[in-house]
Design a protein around this motif. Structure first.
Motif, PDB file in Angstrom:
ATOM      1  N   LEU A 260      -4.747  23.354  -2.059  1.00 45.78           N
ATOM      2  CA  LEU A 260      -3.876  23.942  -1.072  1.00 45.78           C
ATOM      3  C   LEU A 260      -4.400  24.580   0.016  1.00 45.78           C
ATOM      4  N   GLY A 261      -5.533  25.234   0.145  1.00 45.08           N
ATOM      5  CA  GLY A 261      -6.337  25.812   0.958  1.00 45.08           C
ATOM      6  C   GLY A 261      -6.793  24.413   1.932  1.00 45.08           C
ATOM      7  N   GLY A 262      -7.244  23.414   1.497  1.00 44.29           N
ATOM      8  CA  GLY A 262      -7.629  22.404   2.276  1.00 44.29           C
ATOM      9  C   GLY A 262      -6.732  21.989   3.117  1.00 44.29           C
ATOM     10  N   LEU A 263      -5.750  21.738   2.445  1.00 40.76           N
ATOM     11  CA  LEU A 263      -4.375  21.243   3.073  1.00 40.76           C
ATOM     12  C   LEU A 263      -3.897  22.307   4.393  1.00 40.76           C
ATOM     13  N   LEU A 264      -4.098  23.229   3.944  1.00 44.10           N
ATOM     14  CA  LEU A 264      -3.743  24.523   5.289  1.00 44.10           C
ATOM     15  C   LEU A 264      -4.761  24.378   6.123  1.00 44.10           C
ATOM     16  N   ILE A 265      -5.892  24.454   6.023  1.00 49.79           N
ATOM     17  CA  ILE A 265      -7.166  24.384   6.937  1.00 49.79           C
ATOM     18  C   ILE A 265      -6.778  22.992   8.008  1.00 49.79           C
ATOM     19  N   GLY A 266      -6.451  21.854   7.033  1.00 51.75           N
ATOM     20  CA  GLY A 266      -6.296  20.730   7.922  1.00 51.75           C
ATOM     21  C   GLY A 266      -5.246  20.767   8.720  1.00 51.75           C
ATOM     22  N   LEU A 267      -4.179  21.509   8.124  1.00 54.47           N
ATOM     23  CA  LEU A 267      -3.070  21.464   8.941  1.00 54.47           C
ATOM     24  C   LEU A 267      -3.130  22.444  10.343  1.00 54.47           C
ATOM     25  N   ILE A 268      -3.685  23.497  10.025  1.00 55.12           N
ATOM     26  CA  ILE A 268      -3.950  24.509  11.156  1.00 55.12           C
ATOM     27  C   ILE A 268      -4.903  23.909  12.301  1.00 55.12           C
ATOM     28  N   GLU A 269      -5.921  22.966  11.687  1.00 56.81           N
ATOM     29  CA  GLU A 269      -6.780  22.612  12.686  1.00 56.81           C
ATOM     30  C   GLU A 269      -5.918  21.622  13.631  1.00 56.81           C
ATOM     31  N   VAL A 270      -5.304  20.659  12.846  1.00 56.16           N
ATOM     32  CA  VAL A 270      -4.780  19.668  13.660  1.00 56.16           C
ATOM     33  C   VAL A 270      -3.673  20.128  14.659  1.00 56.16           C
ATOM     34  N   PHE A 271      -2.789  21.032  14.113  1.00 50.33           N
ATOM     35  CA  PHE A 271      -1.716  21.583  14.861  1.00 50.33           C
ATOM     36  C   PHE A 271      -2.213  22.563  16.082  1.00 50.33           C
ATOM     37  N   TRP A 272      -3.211  23.055  15.713  1.00 50.89           N
ATOM     38  CA  TRP A 272      -4.037  23.919  16.759  1.00 50.89           C
ATOM     39  C   TRP A 272      -4.532  23.042  18.011  1.00 50.89           C
ATOM     40  N   SER A 273      -5.086  21.941  17.594  1.00 52.71           N
ATOM     41  CA  SER A 273      -5.637  20.960  18.431  1.00 52.71           C
ATOM     42  C   SER A 273      -4.258  20.308  19.344  1.00 52.71           C
ATOM     43  N   GLY A 274      -3.222  19.824  18.577  1.00 50.63           N
ATOM     44  CA  GLY A 274      -2.199  19.449  19.084  1.00 50.63           C
ATOM     45  C   GLY A 274      -1.329  20.305  20.069  1.00 50.63           C
ATOM     46  N   TYR A 275      -1.212  21.564  19.664  1.00 52.80           N
ATOM     47  CA  TYR A 275      -0.503  22.311  20.697  1.00 52.80           C
ATOM     48  C   TYR A 275      -1.085  23.305  21.238  1.00 52.80           C
ATOM     49  N   PHE A 276      -2.444  23.717  21.166  1.00 57.19           N
ATOM     50  CA  PHE A 276      -3.088  24.815  22.075  1.00 57.19           C
ATOM     51  C   PHE A 276      -4.422  23.938  22.428  1.00 57.19           C
TER      52      PHE A 276
END
Lengths: 309, 355, 483
Positions: A260-276
């Motif tokens: 779960l942590g892995g998925l969350l970190i992956g999502l955070i990283e990708v979304f942050w790159s995508g939107y910010f």
């Protein structure tokens, strides 16, 4: 909206890789309570073995049927990386079993330095690019915006990664819950001395934990190689730190937590790159870690610790 | 049954300092861990200048009470009032409770609501010191250093919050000298003076227990909380401990202790509170508690409905253990032989035979 | 490094480091009366090690991927692979025969003698400290006198070692005394360096004026970072501090407008001597004192600055240890819960340790900036934190002298590798010892730790005594396991 879905898919793919590495951290931390700092570099070793094996099969031996090649590469990478995981434990951690908490941490950092530099010396410092091997994918849907059409695609590569991860997770949960090895592991987690007294071979159990963690890291390295197509001797550090972050985020010691942590970190990283901003994606991941730890010190799925007085 | 309780009440009416002049009042204390209720609506008082014992079978919640009193756990509900200065000071307690303050201290009087205070403030301001069930010494530091750490707060001020100390100002040197004198005072009381320069981890077990008490005393407490101080001591050490605790009490520090050794409890306690399953089942002086049937039942592991059978059980016990010398009640009525029963109970409780 | 045997007795719980294993080996050696058995066992063990080396090395030594036109190319290096296997076999066999499985292991006596020396010569540490101090005091003149050709290089190395000694002493307050595992110490080093560089760039503030400011800023950052995280337990604290170190580096790397991004900041002014520059000009140091100008003077001056800064760190630490705050740090390391029961505000106590450690890191950082004249985020990566922590732990937690020895061995050792040019004559012109330097550094970390898990200097000196000070053995001193 389309952009969001594409990022979601990308995030889950990256998260699967982090999750697989994180399991290695969480298992080792669970059983001997140390941060296996060299685990990120074991992942890197896995990626390099995958690359070399792939090249041997395709260019030297001339295999052409891709599924067989990939399966062979995966198996060989898991075996050889496991040997590395075992050797690292044997050389750097076992002599310090029962020693003071900082000693194995220092040897772990030392091992990390050794592995990085060993690979740098033997394989060179330059990046190794591998062209995409599995092109194509399923187009989920198309949408048009002012900027043009956007295609949400689930590539075959991503499908392979997510499916492999799910299968491995299931297999590992079975191993931990059903087999005698899993039982021995859980016993060692609770009380190593008592487990030894009851006839559990503690050294062997710990070695096998490292071997399993390394095998999973090899899978992650293999998938990283196929997904990104670029590896160098330094990929282990950042991936390792993030995977450890994932393990802590999910609650260290908990296998589902690591995933779960892995998925969350992956999502955070990708979304942050995508939107910010792409530059600060690592800052985002680490900040989330700090925030979670401060407000939820045992992670998302970890057992809360009651302070024993 | 009813007559027995009445008798207890009359026996303990003689000496009830804890009601008129309590230094600590635990009021309606409840502590839950998830779904488990460790302490349920517990109230008791600790008298100023008394040695108060908190007893009960294993798992009764005694250490949890300690942890709530000393701030290591935040109680789920309830109030814990620590008083400096004489009397119940009920008006002041009400005022402070309503005001939202944690504590208030003025001209010799002080009220501290411990459930609102963090652990280190409870020691530093409310002057409640404690020891631990599993000894917690600074093993790598010398015995003397352990006692100096205990005087930290005073010394920090004297060192000018380290700034003066770094410059080597004489104020700090004087303060350290006084601190060493105080340490020596307690080392002599606890017979540890010859080991002052040895690391604490080097001391034998009994000495470590004494050192922990000496360290707690170096914080100048008004109330000293001891978690099983006699555990693991041999009879001679146990007797010395009794003397030490009496000395501490007679020098103005009230004592609250958890203890399994009934020899120690019965000999030195002015007041005994008995817990079982997080609930108070008896409260009074040694005599009253010894004869309380609920205490007997709790210690012997008898179900509520079986309480009628207590006399028979006790007769069995008495047959096996024999009449104890110095039994306080010469009447042949069974509950009077409680000392024998409590002694035996320890082995029973150890086997998990509680109910 | 692949040489790991399987026949070393693997007792489960009690062995701590190599010493315990050595005892096991000896007891085995006695039961093994026939030396032929021993040789056979050695051979078998060496064969296993060689096999393992073959497996581990196959994809790395035996194969090499290279960039080639049209993709990647792979080539076999059978010779190198087989050489590696043979080297491991011979090396392991030699180790087995002479050390591990020998009746009288070589080095056993030496080890015992070294260990006994500390006890046999009372105050050895004290004399060593004095000798090192005196040498450090005259070091620049020693090198200019005896190695006039290479004095600049040696003094430069001395400056580098001294910087690490200072950083080690600074981190020692946090890790060694207070028992807080900080993996992001380099963040404060960076804060110090960038504070001075930016102050100099924007406000033209000189080194001496910026130094206290840089220290205060670093301490301030220590408090800000420490405040939320210091209640975390040991390993969580470690990972969060690591994360903070990385965050600071990433921010420095990406905040172009303020920090110059990856290009860094250059043109950082050199320190002056009471307003005199260390330059050739008429208003320079040499001209003012009427001595002949020599570029070496600048290095000597830098050396004395870092020497003074390091000494300051040491003196403050030694003083603090004997103050209540220092005792509270050590007590915190031993048992945090007991500290709280004694009325010690553990959060403030930890914060003080963090801030003071950070302050010295900041001082060292501004010195680094002024010495280099140029800084970039590259200098403040995790590996620096790891090296400083390694120095503290290898030296022996809490030991000031140990840190000096560890710095000299580790930093001096790897820098010495740069001077091993003669090895190219043996291994051919393609051999570059410099590229092996981090590999050897890592190996040394592992080996020293396995050999002496508690570090080189392992006793603790009490901070107060009634009659006599007895040093306390390391086995009793906690390392912050408790929280």
């Amino acid at each position: 909206m389309e952009y969001f879905f594409q990022q979601l898919i990308n995030g889950l793919t990256l998260g699967s890789i982090y999750g697989l590495i994180a399991i290695g951290y969480t298992m080792v931390y669970g059983i001997i309570g140390m941060i296996n700092f060299a685990h990120g570099d074991i992942f890197m070793i896995g990626a390099f073995i995958s690359l070399a094996m792939f090249l041997v099969l395709t260019t030297v031996l001339g295999f052409a049927f891709l599924p067989v090649v990939l399966l062979l590469v995966l198996i060989v990478a898991m075996l050889f990386t496991s040997a590395w995981g075992w050797a690292v434990e044997r050389v750097a951690y076992r002599p310090l079993r029962g020693s003071f908490r900082l000693a194995p941490l220092i040897t772990a950092i030392g091992m990390s330095i050794v592995l990085q530099n060993f690979v740098q010396i033997t394989q060179g410092a330059r990046v190794k690019p591998l062209p995409p091997q599995i092109p194509g994918g399923i187009t989920l849907f198309q949408g048009s915006t002012e900027a043009g059409t956007i295609v949400v695609q689930l590539s075959y590569m991503q499908i392979i990664i997510i499916v492999t991860t799910v299968v491995l997770m299931a297999a590992f949960t079975l191993i931990i819950n059903r087999t005698s090895l899993g039982r021995a592991q859980r016993a060692c987690e609770q009380d190593r001395k008592m487990a030894a007294l009851l006839g559990v071979d503690v050294d062997r159990t710990i070695s096998l934990t490292f071997v399993m963690g390394a095998a999973l890291a090899a899978v992650a390295g293999f998938m990283f190689l196929l997904l990104y197509g670029v590896i160098d001797f330094y990929i282990g550090f950042l991936a390792g730190v993030k995977a450890f972050t994932a393990a802590v985020l999910g609650g260290i010691g908990s296998l589902p937590g690591a995933m779960l942590g892995g998925l969350l970190i992956g999502l955070i990283e990708v979304f942050w790159s995508g939107y910010f901003s792409v530059e600060y994606k690592d800052v985002a991941a680490f900040s989330i870690l700090a925030i979670v730890l401060i407000f939820l010190p045992s992670g998302l799925l970890g057992r809360p610790e009651v302070e024993k007085v | 049954m009813a007559s027995l309780i009445e008798m207890n009440a009359s026996a303990s009416a003689v000496h009830r300092r804890w009601e008129e002049d309590p230094i600590l009042s635990v009021q309606h204390l409840t502590m839950r861990f998830g779904g488990l209720v460790a302490i349920n609506d517990l109230s008791f008082d600790v008298g100023r200048g008394d040695i108060t014992a908190l007893i009960g079978p294993n798992g009764a919640g005694k250490t949890t009470v300690f942890n709530c009193v000393t701030g290591f756990y935040k109680p789920t509900e309830g109030r814990i009032v620590m008083r400096h200065g004489p009397g119940r000071q009920d008006e002041l307690v009400r005022q402070i409770t309503a005001s939202g303050l944690r504590w208030k201290k003025e001209d010799g009087q002080g009220i501290f609501l411990l459930e609102r205070m963090p652990d280190h403030e409870i020691s530093a301001r409310a002057k409640v010191a404690r020891t631990f069930q599993n000894i917690r010494l600074f093993g790598g530091m010398t015995v003397l250093e352990n006692l100096l750490v205990a005087q930290h707060n005073r010394l920090v001020v004297a060192s000018g919050y380290s700034f003066g100390g770094i410059l080597g100002l004489p104020t700090y040197r004087r303060a350290e000298k006084t601190a060493i004198e105080k340490a020596v005072y307690w080392l002599e009381r606890t017979h540890l003076i010859d080991r002052a320069d040895d690391p604490a981890a080097d001391l034998p077990y009994g000495a470590q227990r004494r050192l922990e008490i000496a360290r707690a005393m170096c914080t100048d407490p008004e109330l000293l909380c001891l978690d099983e101080p006699a555990a693991g001591l041999n009879p001679r050490e146990s007797a010395e401990l009794n003397e030490l605790l009496k000395f501490i009490r007679d020098n103005g520090t009230s004592v609250l202790l958890i203890e399994h050794d009934m020899g120690v409890v019965m000999e030195i306690s002015d007041h005994i509170v008995v817990l079982d399953y997080g609930v108070k089942i008896a409260d009074g002086d040694a005599m009253a508690v010894k004869t309380d049937p609920r205490v007997i039942a709790a210690y012997l592991g008898v179900e509520e409905e079986e309480e009628i059978d207590v006399p028979e059980v006790l007769e069995d016990v008495v047959e096996q253990v024999g009449e104890l010398p110095g039994s306080p009640n010469t009447e042949p009525e069974p509950p009077a032989r409680q000392p024998a029963a409590t002694k035996r109970s320890r082995s029973r409780a150890g086997k998990g035979g509680k109910a | 490094m692949t040489a790991s045997g399987t026949h070393v007795p693997a007792s489960t719980q009690k062995p701590v480091g190599a010493q315990a294993q050595a005892e096991d080996r000896r007891s085995l050696g006695r039961t093994d009366t026939v030396s032929e058995n021993r040789l056979a066992a050695s051979l078998r063990d060496a064969a296993v090690a060689a096999f393992l080396a073959g497996v581990l090395g196959f994809f790395f030594i035996g194969l090499r991927t290279d960039l080639a036109p049209g993709g990647l190319d792979i080539r076999m290096r059978w010779a190198a692979w087989i050489t590696a296997i043979i080297v491991v076999f011979v090396g392991r066999l030699a180790l087995n025969v002479f050390v591990f499985k020998a009746a009288h292991p070589v080095g056993e006596d030496i080890g015992a003698k070294v260990a006994g020396m500390g006890r046999a010569v009372p105050g050895l540490g004290k004399w060593l400290t004095r000798a090192l101090f005196l040498f450090a005091l005259v070091l620049p003149f020693f090198f200019t006198t005896f190695f006039p050709g290479r004095d600049r290089q040696f003094i430069d190395l001395a400056i580098l070692i001294m910087t690490y000694i200072m950083l080690g002493w600074g981190l020692n307050i946090v890790v060694g005394l207070a028992g807080l595992l900080d993996l992001g110490y380099v963040a404060f080093y960076a804060v110090g360096a960038y504070s001075f560089a930016l102050l100099a760039q924007h406000f033209e503030i000189g080194f001496w004026a910026a130094l206290p400011l840089a220290g205060l800023l670093a301490a301030f950052w220590g408090m800000i970072l420490g405040f939320p995280v210091l209640r975390l337990r040991g390993d969580y604290l470690a990972i969060v501090t690591l994360a903070f170190g990385e965050i600071i580096r990433v921010v420095l790397l990406n905040w172009y407008s303020f920090t110059g991004g990856p290009n860094g900041i250059s043109g950082i002014p050199k320190p002056t001597f009471f307003g005199l520059e260390m330059s050739r000009g008429d208003d320079g140091f040499a001209a003012f004192f009427g001595i002949e100008y020599d570029p070496i003077q600048r290095f000597m001056y830098l050396y004395y600055i870092i020497f003074a800064l390091a000494l300051l760190t040491n003196l403050v630490t030694l003083r603090l240890r004997k103050l209540p705050i220092g005792r509270a740090w050590e007590a915190l390391r031993e048992d945090e819960i007991a500290c709280r029961s004694l009325g010690i505000n553990t959060r403030n106590t930890k914060l003080t340790a963090f801030a003071i450690g950070a302050m010295f890191g900041g001082f060292a950082g501004s010195f680094f900036a002024t010495r280099q004249g140029f800084i970039s985020p590259e200098s403040f990566s995790f590996i620096e934190s790891a090296m400083i922590l390694a120095i503290v732990v290898l030296g022996g937690l809490g030991s000031q002298l140990g840190i000096v020895i560890a710095s000299i061995v580790m930093i001096g050792g790897i820098e010495m590798l740069r001077n091993l040019g003669f090895l190219t004559e043996i291994f051919g012109p393609g051999f570059d010892p410099v590229q092996y330097r981090m590999l050897i550094f890592g190996l040394a970390m592992v080996l020293i730790m396995v050999w002496k898990p508690r570090g080189l200097v392992t006793t603790r000196e009490p901070t107060a005594a009634l009659r006599e000070k007895k040093r306390i053995g390391a086995d009793m001193v906690a390392q912050g396991e408790g929280h």
